[in-house]
Enzyme design. Structure first.
Site, PDB file in Angstrom:
ATOM      1  NE  ARG A  50      13.256  56.066  74.843  1.00 47.07           N
ATOM      2  CZ  ARG A  50      12.978  55.301  75.912  1.00 47.07           C
ATOM      3  NH1 ARG A  50      12.183  55.727  76.856  1.00 47.07           N
ATOM      4  NH2 ARG A  50      13.527  54.111  76.036  1.00 47.07           N
TER       5      ARG A  50
ATOM      6  CG  HIS B 194      10.406  49.805  75.860  1.00 51.10           C
ATOM      7  ND1 HIS B 194      10.634  51.160  75.977  1.00 51.10           N
ATOM      8  CD2 HIS B 194       9.804  49.443  77.021  1.00 51.10           C
ATOM      9  CE1 HIS B 194      10.190  51.600  77.151  1.00 51.10           C
ATOM     10  NE2 HIS B 194       9.678  50.574  77.810  1.00 51.10           N
TER      11      HIS B 194
ATOM     12  CD  GLU C 111      13.717  52.002  83.165  1.00 49.81           C
ATOM     13  OE1 GLU C 111      13.667  51.260  84.155  1.00 49.81           O
ATOM     14  OE2 GLU C 111      13.094  53.072  83.096  1.00 49.81           O
TER      15      GLU C 111
ATOM     16  CG  ASN D 215      13.958  55.673  81.154  1.00 48.50           C
ATOM     17  OD1 ASN D 215      14.245  56.546  80.318  1.00 48.50           O
ATOM     18  ND2 ASN D 215      13.389  54.543  80.828  1.00 48.50           N
TER      19      ASN D 215
ATOM     20  CE1 TYR E 133      10.145  56.214  84.446  1.00 47.15           C
ATOM     21  CE2 TYR E 133       8.065  57.386  84.731  1.00 47.15           C
ATOM     22  CZ  TYR E 133       8.923  56.651  83.942  1.00 47.15           C
ATOM     23  OH  TYR E 133       8.565  56.351  82.654  1.00 47.15           O
TER      24      TYR E 133
ATOM     25  CD  GLU F  76      10.588  55.403  79.959  1.00 47.84           C
ATOM     26  OE1 GLU F  76      10.085  55.129  81.071  1.00 47.84           O
ATOM     27  OE2 GLU F  76      10.859  54.561  79.101  1.00 47.84           O
TER      28      GLU F  76
END
Ligand code: GBH
Length: 494
Positions: free
Chosen positions: A100, A146, A192, A333, A335, A402
């Site tokens: 990616r 991005h 995002e 994504n 985290y 991610e």
């Protein structure tokens, strides 16, 4: 055979069954895909080479270096513009199914406008990457945006705050599909938007650094992003999908929100937090409009603040139809997790997105830290997040686009990162098998230590380390690279 023996055999049989189930549950489904990610501004460098136009992060880091923790920039970064062959060799070494990465819009279109002319050197760069990936049997997952908007667009027409960007972005997307699409298996339009609208146009901590029209611009940004996404999806669908046979979607921020207590109020606060974050973009794309809680709260507060219209723009019925169902999977994504607590609505006064949401957030003391203050290690969060998406959004196909852990300095024996991946993947497998969430793939952030936005080079997410004072930018494998390599190879956790 006596009764006791039969019971014994049955018990043994059940035990073996349960055991093999447990063992199989350590194994990823046969068609599950593993990948690893980067982004153009964070790794490429060569910020003004071969005709590339300036982007808002070039401008931001050059003019507001005080906003970057170590006053650094990504003028050179990992120098991937010159070292892409080395990077692809690393991908080959890891054995990943896909890579990616993102396209730098102004490397291809220096001003952002197709009509101003294509920068052939930029096109060549991505052609080289795609061809080399293809030769190595690695699929490409390409992000169109991005965060590195052409600076020219920002200055000339206001970037994401001006509705006419929808058409400008659509033309860029069309060009990218046309040139690269034969070799791209997965497209994502935006990475995002929750973050870059919030940080770029509300807090001003990210490029372009605006914070002068709080509670207004942030939603205009989101609105234009959703329309731009839908326009790009439509072009792919109508003109390219049949021939190129790829998939296209968007990548969304997915920070899990855990209610502080099991009370109705805290549940409501956590739910509202998720709707203002994930739902802000997922709701229009999957269900056709903003979450009702956003429409209501921003509408009511706007009225009380004396605005004639809601600060949250409205979609026309036609736009709702255009935006609904513009996803072939959802890019997630993930985290970390925050604790969310109910609080009284912030009094009417200065408008802001924070006040619109009005919840209290905190981290549990018991959660382990990383090299980034915001990133606490909460492995079960990935499972709860996936479950929540399945339940609230009609069980979409999900790709984790991610997931990663940062160290505060160069560490090669990165035990903490290895544990992080082991734990998060364990819970991801539970989401797959126990909750039956349709998770098709998983992506590590990131291949290399790189420019971590306003944290500069002080947060290191790579499976490969780089010493940024080394002119050669030599890539050095961390222990986690070997760990991930083994998972990709065996397709199982243990
Ligand atoms: C992703 O965003 C990005 O897609 C990727 O480019 C990035 O490198 C990666 O995460 C790691 O951060 O400055 O303390 O206010 C993840 C969400 C949003 C997390 C911004 C950090 C800034 C925290 N990121 N946030 S702070």
């Amino acid at each position: 055979m006596c009764f006791a023996t039969a019971v014994l055999i049955m018990t043994l049989f059940n035990f073996i069954l349960a055991f093999t189930h447990k063992v199989n549950a350590q194994e990823f489904p046969p068609d599950f895909k593993f990948g690893i990610a980067t982004a153009s501004y964070q790794i490429e460098g060569a910020w003004n080479e071969d005709g590339k136009g300036e982007n808002i992060w070039d401008h931001f880091t050059h003019t507001s270096s005080d906003k970057i923790f170590d006053h650094s920039n990504a003028d050179v970064a990992c120098d991937s513009y010159h070292k892409y062959e080395t990077d692809i060799a690393l991908l080959k070494e890891l054995g990943v199914d896909f890579y990616r990465f993102s396209l730098s819009w102004p490397r291809i279109l220096p001003t952002g406008y197709v009509d101003d002319g294509v920068n052939q050197a930029g096109v060549e760069y991505y052609n080289n990457i795609l061809n080399l990936l293809d030769q190595n049997g690695i699929e490409a997952m390409v992000t169109l945006y991005h965060w590195d908007l052409p600076q020219h667009l920002h200055e000339r027409m206001g970037g994401w705050l001006n509705e006419t960007i929808v058409d400008i972005f659509a033309k860029y997307a069309d060009l990218a599909f046309h040139i690269f699409g034969e070799r791209v298996k997965y497209w994502t339009t935006f990475n995002e938007p929750y973050i870059f609208c919030q940080y770029g146009y509300e807090n001003g901590t990210y490029a372009p650094g605006l914070a002068s029209n709080r509670g207004v611009d942030v939603y205009v940004c989101g609105h234009n992003i959703l329309k731009s996404h839908a326009a790009a999806y439509d072009i792919y669908d109508k003109t390219y999908r049949k021939k190129q046979k790829g998939k296209i979607s968007i990548v969304l921020t997915a920070i899990w929100a855990k209610p502080s207590t099991y009370t109705r109020k805290d549940f409501e606060a956590a739910e509202r937090n998720l709707q203002f974050q994930f739902g802000w973009f997922a709701h229009p794309i999957i269900k056709g409009n903003y979450p009702q809680v956003m429409i209501n709260r921003i509408g009511e507060r706007s009225t009380k603040e004396g605005f004639k219209k809601s600060r949250l723009p409205k979609f026309t019925n036609e736009e709702v139809r255009q935006i609904k169902d513009t996803y072939d999977f959802i890019g997630v994504n993930h985290y970390t997790t925050t604790m969310v607590k109910w609080m009284d609505d912030v009094q009417i006064g200065e408008p802001s997105a924070f006040n619109d949401l009005s919840v209290e957030e905190y981290y549990k003391d018991s959660w382990k830290s990383s090299g980034s203050a915001w990133l606490k290690v909460v492995p079960y969060g990935i499972r709860d997040m996936c479950k929540w998406i399945k339940k609230n959004y009609n069980n979409p196909s999900i790709i984790i686009t991610e997931n990663g852990y940062s160290d505060p300095k160069l560490i090669l024996h990165d035990f903490n990162r290895t544990i992080f991946y082991k734990e998060y993947l364990k819970y991801l497998l539970q989401a797959v098998y126990d909750d039956r969430v349709d998770i098709q793939g998983y992506t590590v952030w990131s291949l290399l230590d790189n420019f971590e936005w306003n944290q500069g080079y002080s947060a290191k997410f790579g499976l490969y380390a780089i010493n940024f004072t080394d002119p050669n930018r030599t890539r050095i494998p961390k222990d986690s690279a070997n760990f991930y390599k083994a998972i990709v190879k065996t397709r199982r956790l243990k």
